[in-house]
Write a protein that holds these residues in place. Structure first.
Motif, PDB file in Angstrom:
ATOM      1  N   GLN A  35      -6.936   3.593  17.595  1.00  0.00           N
ATOM      2  CA  GLN A  35      -6.766   2.150  17.761  1.00  0.00           C
ATOM      3  C   GLN A  35      -7.159   1.356  16.523  1.00  0.00           C
ATOM      4  OE1 GLN A  35      -8.786   0.832  21.295  1.00  0.00           O
ATOM      5  NE2 GLN A  35      -7.421   1.944  22.672  1.00  0.00           N
ATOM      6  N   ALA A  36      -8.115   1.850  15.754  1.00  0.00           N
ATOM      7  CA  ALA A  36      -8.593   1.097  14.589  1.00  0.00           C
ATOM      8  C   ALA A  36      -8.452   1.884  13.283  1.00  0.00           C
ATOM      9  CB  ALA A  36     -10.054   0.689  14.795  1.00  0.00           C
ATOM     10  N   GLY A  37      -8.880   3.126  13.298  1.00  0.00           N
ATOM     11  CA  GLY A  37      -8.881   3.907  12.065  1.00  0.00           C
ATOM     12  C   GLY A  37      -7.490   4.157  11.515  1.00  0.00           C
ATOM     13  N   LEU A  38      -6.556   4.599  12.363  1.00  0.00           N
ATOM     14  CA  LEU A  38      -5.202   4.899  11.892  1.00  0.00           C
ATOM     15  C   LEU A  38      -4.472   3.654  11.387  1.00  0.00           C
ATOM     16  CD1 LEU A  38      -3.133   7.115  11.493  1.00  0.00           C
ATOM     17  CD2 LEU A  38      -2.346   6.740  13.836  1.00  0.00           C
ATOM     18  N   PRO A  39      -4.507   2.513  12.118  1.00  0.00           N
ATOM     19  CA  PRO A  39      -3.873   1.297  11.565  1.00  0.00           C
ATOM     20  C   PRO A  39      -4.505   0.855  10.252  1.00  0.00           C
ATOM     21  CG  PRO A  39      -4.236   1.055  13.930  1.00  0.00           C
ATOM     22  CD  PRO A  39      -4.957   2.294  13.509  1.00  0.00           C
ATOM     23  N   LEU A  40      -5.853   0.980  10.139  1.00  0.00           N
ATOM     24  CA  LEU A  40      -6.515   0.589   8.895  1.00  0.00           C
ATOM     25  C   LEU A  40      -6.097   1.493   7.744  1.00  0.00           C
ATOM     26  CD1 LEU A  40      -8.598  -1.207   7.479  1.00  0.00           C
ATOM     27  CD2 LEU A  40     -10.382   0.406   8.200  1.00  0.00           C
ATOM     28  N   LEU A  41      -5.943   2.772   7.999  1.00  0.00           N
ATOM     29  CA  LEU A  41      -5.511   3.704   6.960  1.00  0.00           C
ATOM     30  C   LEU A  41      -4.104   3.365   6.482  1.00  0.00           C
ATOM     31  CD1 LEU A  41      -5.970   6.277   5.306  1.00  0.00           C
ATOM     32  CD2 LEU A  41      -5.097   7.587   7.262  1.00  0.00           C
ATOM     33  N   ILE A  42      -3.218   3.033   7.421  1.00  0.00           N
ATOM     34  CA  ILE A  42      -1.852   2.661   7.044  1.00  0.00           C
ATOM     35  C   ILE A  42      -1.859   1.381   6.215  1.00  0.00           C
ATOM     36  CG2 ILE A  42       0.390   1.938   7.961  1.00  0.00           C
ATOM     37  CD1 ILE A  42      -0.110   3.775  10.338  1.00  0.00           C
ATOM     38  N   LEU A  43      -2.716   0.419   6.622  1.00  0.00           N
ATOM     39  CA  LEU A  43      -2.819  -0.834   5.859  1.00  0.00           C
ATOM     40  C   LEU A  43      -3.309  -0.578   4.451  1.00  0.00           C
ATOM     41  CD1 LEU A  43      -2.736  -3.931   5.720  1.00  0.00           C
ATOM     42  CD2 LEU A  43      -5.069  -3.946   6.680  1.00  0.00           C
ATOM     43  N   LEU A  44      -4.328   0.266   4.280  1.00  0.00           N
ATOM     44  CA  LEU A  44      -4.859   0.571   2.942  1.00  0.00           C
ATOM     45  C   LEU A  44      -3.814   1.269   2.087  1.00  0.00           C
ATOM     46  CD1 LEU A  44      -8.482   1.717   3.857  1.00  0.00           C
ATOM     47  CD2 LEU A  44      -7.773  -0.459   2.818  1.00  0.00           C
ATOM     48  N   CYS A  45      -3.042   2.171   2.690  1.00  0.00           N
ATOM     49  CA  CYS A  45      -1.990   2.847   1.925  1.00  0.00           C
ATOM     50  C   CYS A  45      -0.939   1.835   1.459  1.00  0.00           C
ATOM     51  CB  CYS A  45      -1.336   3.925   2.794  1.00  0.00           C
ATOM     52  SG  CYS A  45      -2.392   5.351   3.121  1.00  0.00           S
ATOM     53  N   GLY A  46      -0.612   0.891   2.334  1.00  0.00           N
ATOM     54  CA  GLY A  46       0.361  -0.135   1.951  1.00  0.00           C
ATOM     55  C   GLY A  46      -0.155  -1.011   0.830  1.00  0.00           C
ATOM     56  N   LEU A  47      -1.432  -1.421   0.907  1.00  0.00           N
ATOM     57  CA  LEU A  47      -2.022  -2.244  -0.148  1.00  0.00           C
ATOM     58  C   LEU A  47      -2.086  -1.481  -1.465  1.00  0.00           C
ATOM     59  CD1 LEU A  47      -4.921  -3.976   1.812  1.00  0.00           C
ATOM     60  CD2 LEU A  47      -2.786  -5.043   0.994  1.00  0.00           C
ATOM     61  N   GLY A  48      -2.429  -0.194  -1.379  1.00  0.00           N
ATOM     62  CA  GLY A  48      -2.486   0.603  -2.597  1.00  0.00           C
ATOM     63  C   GLY A  48      -1.123   0.744  -3.238  1.00  0.00           C
ATOM     64  N   TYR A  49      -0.098   0.949  -2.451  1.00  0.00           N
ATOM     65  CA  TYR A  49       1.256   1.061  -2.993  1.00  0.00           C
ATOM     66  C   TYR A  49       1.686  -0.262  -3.638  1.00  0.00           C
ATOM     67  CZ  TYR A  49       6.280   1.976  -3.120  1.00  0.00           C
ATOM     68  OH  TYR A  49       7.576   2.137  -3.513  1.00  0.00           O
ATOM     69  N   TRP A  50       1.343  -1.384  -2.969  1.00  0.00           N
ATOM     70  CA  TRP A  50       1.671  -2.701  -3.515  1.00  0.00           C
ATOM     71  C   TRP A  50       0.954  -2.946  -4.835  1.00  0.00           C
ATOM     72  CZ3 TRP A  50      -1.931  -6.723  -4.075  1.00  0.00           C
ATOM     73  CH2 TRP A  50      -1.385  -7.940  -4.522  1.00  0.00           C
ATOM     74  N   TRP A  51      -0.327  -2.537  -4.932  1.00  0.00           N
ATOM     75  CA  TRP A  51      -1.096  -2.757  -6.157  1.00  0.00           C
ATOM     76  C   TRP A  51      -0.537  -1.940  -7.314  1.00  0.00           C
ATOM     77  CZ3 TRP A  51      -4.485  -5.950  -8.125  1.00  0.00           C
ATOM     78  CH2 TRP A  51      -5.220  -5.563  -9.225  1.00  0.00           C
ATOM     79  N   VAL A  52      -0.111  -0.704  -7.016  1.00  0.00           N
ATOM     80  CA  VAL A  52       0.474   0.135  -8.097  1.00  0.00           C
ATOM     81  C   VAL A  52       1.752  -0.490  -8.610  1.00  0.00           C
ATOM     82  CG1 VAL A  52       1.498   2.384  -8.579  1.00  0.00           C
ATOM     83  CG2 VAL A  52      -0.643   2.236  -7.274  1.00  0.00           C
ATOM     84  N   ARG A  53       2.616  -0.943  -7.718  1.00  0.00           N
ATOM     85  CA  ARG A  53       3.882  -1.553  -8.120  1.00  0.00           C
ATOM     86  C   ARG A  53       3.659  -2.847  -8.905  1.00  0.00           C
ATOM     87  NH1 ARG A  53       8.731  -0.082  -6.104  1.00  0.00           N
ATOM     88  NH2 ARG A  53       9.428  -2.271  -6.271  1.00  0.00           N
ATOM     89  N   LYS A  54       2.598  -3.590  -8.536  1.00  0.00           N
ATOM     90  CA  LYS A  54       2.309  -4.867  -9.204  1.00  0.00           C
ATOM     91  C   LYS A  54       1.867  -4.642 -10.644  1.00  0.00           C
ATOM     92  CE  LYS A  54      -0.505  -9.035  -8.783  1.00  0.00           C
ATOM     93  NZ  LYS A  54      -1.561  -9.737  -8.005  1.00  0.00           N
ATOM     94  N   ARG A  55       1.170  -3.547 -10.921  1.00  0.00           N
ATOM     95  CA  ARG A  55       0.635  -3.310 -12.251  1.00  0.00           C
ATOM     96  C   ARG A  55       1.692  -2.767 -13.201  1.00  0.00           C
ATOM     97  NH1 ARG A  55      -5.417  -1.375 -12.625  1.00  0.00           N
ATOM     98  NH2 ARG A  55      -4.568  -1.162 -14.724  1.00  0.00           N
ATOM     99  N   ARG A  56       2.840  -2.321 -12.663  1.00  0.00           N
ATOM    100  CA  ARG A  56       3.870  -1.810 -13.563  1.00  0.00           C
ATOM    101  C   ARG A  56       4.580  -2.931 -14.303  1.00  0.00           C
ATOM    102  NH1 ARG A  56       6.733   2.927  -9.867  1.00  0.00           N
ATOM    103  NH2 ARG A  56       4.938   4.363  -9.858  1.00  0.00           N
TER     104      ARG A  56
END
Length: 211
Positions: free
Chosen positions: A190-211
């Protein structure tokens, strides 16, 4: 297929003696002379079953698999508890098998024989059962319903050597979890899996932003 269905339901007036709730519930006794049913450990429970009847001269070889106990009768009225005047009374087929050589099929003669043995021709197989609910969730584990259903599937698939071979059952298929483990799984999904997906999405967004 050369089969007729008797109009109505097969009813058993002595249902209370077999501890059944209604005449339309009945135990089907196996045919002891047929390989599909001769080794069933008990009767097959059916409800609101119809009776198939093979027609002579259809080209199919028929055999009875399951029969009702006598004195059964056939009625269109489920509220009828006893046979009326003129009712058909007796033991009725509740399941039959049909078999014939496949039309147009060929085979090679056996060694030393000039003609093809009819038993070597590819064959068509059909099973007619008067009640499909005997394999439902509510009836699957009653009586020999499960055994009969498995035997029918094996026979239709031409796996005759596997008929009457019982699949070993698990001795313990229950999962026991402690309260702490249950809470961990609950919060993890209920909490851990959604949070993990959110962190993965933020990390992917941050990598794309720095390119």
């Amino acid at each position: 297929l050369g089969v007729e269905w008797r109009p109505g339901y097969v009813m058993y007036p002595k249902f209370e003696e077999q501890e059944l709730p209604h005449p339309s519930y009945l135990y089907a006794r196996p045919n002891s002379q047929n390989s599909l049913t001769q080794k069933l450990s008990s009767n097959v429970l059916m409800a609101q079953a119809s009776s198939p009847q093979a027609i002579d001269g259809s080209g199919w070889q028929s055999d009875s698999l399951l029969l009702s106990y006598a004195p059964a009768f056939i009625s269109n009225n489920l509220a009828q508890l006893e046979p009326q005047a003129g009712s058909s009374i007796g033991a009725f087929d509740l399941a039959i098998s049909l078999e014939r050589p496949r039309p147009g099929s060929t085979a090679k003669p056996r060694a030393g024989e000039p003609y093809v043995n009819p038993a070597d021709l590819p064959r068509q197989r059909v099973v007619m059962v008067g009640d499909s609910d005997f394999l439902s969730d509510g009836g699957y584990m009653r009586g020999s319903n499960r055994e009969f259903g498995l035997n029918v599937v094996q026979w239709l698939a031409h796996r005759d050597k596997q008929i009457n071979i019982e699949v070993p059952r698990s001795t313990d298929n229950r999962v026991r979890l402690s309260d702490a483990t249950q809470k961990l799984l609950m919060w993890g999904f209920q909490a851990g899996l959604p949070l993990l997906i959110l962190l993965c999405g933020l990390g992917y967004w941050w990598v794309r932003k720095r390119r």
